[in-house]
Structure formats: C-alpha cells, structure tokens
Design a protein around this motif. Structure first.
Motif, PDB file in Angstrom:
ATOM      1  N   THR A 141       0.812  -1.221   0.000  1.00 23.68           N
ATOM      2  CA  THR A 141       0.000   0.000   0.000  1.00 23.68           C
ATOM      3  C   THR A 141       0.843   1.268   0.000  1.00 23.68           C
ATOM      4  N   VAL A 142       2.100   1.167   0.399  1.00 24.68           N
ATOM      5  CA  VAL A 142       2.928   2.358   0.558  1.00 24.68           C
ATOM      6  C   VAL A 142       3.062   3.146  -0.738  1.00 24.68           C
ATOM      7  N   PHE A 143       3.057   2.463  -1.876  1.00 27.82           N
ATOM      8  CA  PHE A 143       3.281   3.164  -3.140  1.00 27.82           C
ATOM      9  C   PHE A 143       2.074   4.000  -3.558  1.00 27.82           C
ATOM     10  N   ARG A 144       0.888   3.588  -3.142  1.00 25.22           N
ATOM     11  CA  ARG A 144      -0.310   4.351  -3.496  1.00 25.22           C
ATOM     12  C   ARG A 144      -0.420   5.637  -2.679  1.00 25.22           C
ATOM     13  N   SER A 145       0.330   5.738  -1.598  1.00 24.54           N
ATOM     14  CA  SER A 145       0.237   6.919  -0.740  1.00 24.54           C
ATOM     15  C   SER A 145       1.178   8.043  -1.169  1.00 24.54           C
ATOM     16  N   LEU A 146       2.022   7.784  -2.160  1.00 22.72           N
ATOM     17  CA  LEU A 146       2.946   8.825  -2.617  1.00 22.72           C
ATOM     18  C   LEU A 146       2.172   9.982  -3.243  1.00 22.72           C
ATOM     19  N   ASP A 147       2.580  11.209  -2.916  1.00 24.54           N
ATOM     20  CA  ASP A 147       1.922  12.383  -3.498  1.00 24.54           C
ATOM     21  C   ASP A 147       2.851  13.171  -4.414  1.00 24.54           C
ATOM     22  N   ARG A 148       4.043  12.644  -4.631  1.00 24.29           N
ATOM     23  CA  ARG A 148       5.000  13.286  -5.532  1.00 24.29           C
ATOM     24  C   ARG A 148       5.975  12.229  -6.030  1.00 24.29           C
ATOM     25  N   ALA A 149       6.670  12.564  -7.102  1.00 22.97           N
ATOM     26  CA  ALA A 149       7.667  11.641  -7.637  1.00 22.97           C
ATOM     27  C   ALA A 149       8.853  11.554  -6.685  1.00 22.97           C
ATOM     28  N   VAL A 150       9.383  10.348  -6.528  1.00 24.26           N
ATOM     29  CA  VAL A 150      10.546  10.143  -5.668  1.00 24.26           C
ATOM     30  C   VAL A 150      11.566   9.290  -6.410  1.00 24.26           C
ATOM     31  N   ARG A 151      12.784   9.344  -5.930  1.00 27.42           N
ATOM     32  CA  ARG A 151      13.829   8.456  -6.434  1.00 27.42           C
ATOM     33  C   ARG A 151      14.193   7.490  -5.317  1.00 27.42           C
TER      34      ARG A 151
END
Length: 214
Positions: free
Chosen positions: A138-148
């Motif tokens: 589920t952690v990936f769906r909570s991202l609100d911006r692009a990350v590296r």
C-alpha cells in the motif's frame, strides 16, 4: 532421384520450416512469470505520448497486470500455434480493469496466452487469479509526488506484503531510469517458485524514478 521428386522434397522441407517458424507448440512450458507494471511510470515513459486512455487522471491505476507469461527453464515460447479461438472484444474489454486496456489484453493473448494450451477465456481467468494472489504494497499508493529510490526497496516491499514469496522468486526491472515492473515467478498451479536464471535480472539502480498515482 528425379528432378520432380527432388522438387517435392524441397517443397516439403520448406513447408515444415515455415510451420515451425510460425509459432511453437502450445502448452509446452515450465512455469509462469506474472508481470506487474507500475502504470504511472509507463504513462510517463510511453503512455502519455500515445494518448492512452489508461493514463487519464482520476483512474487511479497503480500496479497493473502486464501479463502472465509461460516460461521455459531458459527462454520462453511466444506466438504459438493453437487451435483455440482468439478472444472476443468483450472478453478483452473485461480485462481492462486490471490491465489498463483491452488492446494490451489482446496482445498478451496473441504473444503469450496462445502458448499456454488454454482457451482465451481460461487464460484470462487464470491471469486474473494470478494477479489477485499477489498483494500490492500500500505504501506506493500513498505517494503524493515523484521520488527516487533504490529498486531494492520495491522488492523488499513486495516480499514484506507477500511472506510466501522468496527473494529469488521475483525480480524488479527498470527502464529509462524508471521503475518498470515487478515480475513474480509462479508454478503452473500458481504457487510461488524460484525464477530461472534468465528471469532474475534485478535492476541495480539506487535512484530509480517512481511517480505517484494519477
């Protein structure tokens, strides 16, 4: 040998070669690779340029099913000769909810599904079942911006969310600097198994781009 007999023999050999080149024998494979693609990254790399419906804002596609691929111990069969009828438009359209588009479903049947020895309906049903057996972190769906992030972080997240998987039973791929796919190896009965050496090609990037859900 007469000229006529030699000519007939040559024609027979050419026909046999053409038949072999047209596709491999359906149903002859060792295990499956379940390929899950992070849709926002595919859209950033390719989908937006194609004006793909899959990339519309608000659809919320995350880890979509790229395909269920029959695999050999080394290599894989493709575009096999099969007596099974191709899928109908309605059948491929019903796969769009987990694959992103009916067009991808059609392509996956033609290239990979034809090699399973299953009917199109059974192949898509098995693909859906395999996809549902793998829990998406589920952690990936909570991202609100692009990350590296390191590709290894994605692998660790999937292993944590799926305790029955082993490190040698999945691999993370990258493309053009983006996280591309998670590929999970499954037996013909859809049980987790170790991948073949040609499938385990983990992305070693430590700063792969991961874009958020749209």
């Amino acid at each position: 040998m007469t000229v006529l007999r030699r000519s007939l023999l040559v024609l027979a050999l050419l026909s046999a070669s053409a038949a072999g080149a047209a596709g491999e024998r359906a149903g002859e494979f060792d295990y499956y690779v379940l390929a899950l693609s992070w849709s926002p990254n595919w859209c950033a790399r390719d989908g937006d340029a194609r004006d793909s419906d899959q990339c519309e804002v608000g659809l919320g596609h995350g880890w979509t099913l790229h395909g269920l691929w029959p695999q050999l111990a080394r290599g894989y069969p493709s575009y096999c000769q099969t007596a099974s009828a191709p899928p109908s438009r309605a059948m491929t359209a019903r796969m769009a909810d987990i694959m992103g588009s009916a067009g991808l479903a059609w392509h996956q049947w033609k290239k990979h599904g034809s090699c399973t020895g299953l009917s199109a309906a059974d192949y898509f049903a098995l693909s859906r079942e395999a996809s549902e057996r793998v829990t998406r972190p589920t952690v990936f769906r909570s991202l609100d911006r692009a990350v590296r992030l390191p590709a290894a972080v994605v692998e660790e997240a999937f292993l944590k969310a799926n305790p029955d998987l082993v490190a040698d039973g999945l691999t993370v791929t990258c493309r053009d600097g983006y996280i591309q796919e998670v590929r999970v190896c499954l037996s013909r009965e859809l049980e987790p198994q170790v991948c073949g050496p040609d499938v385990i090609r983990d992305c070693t990037a430590t700063d792969a781009l991961f874009t958020p859900i749209r």
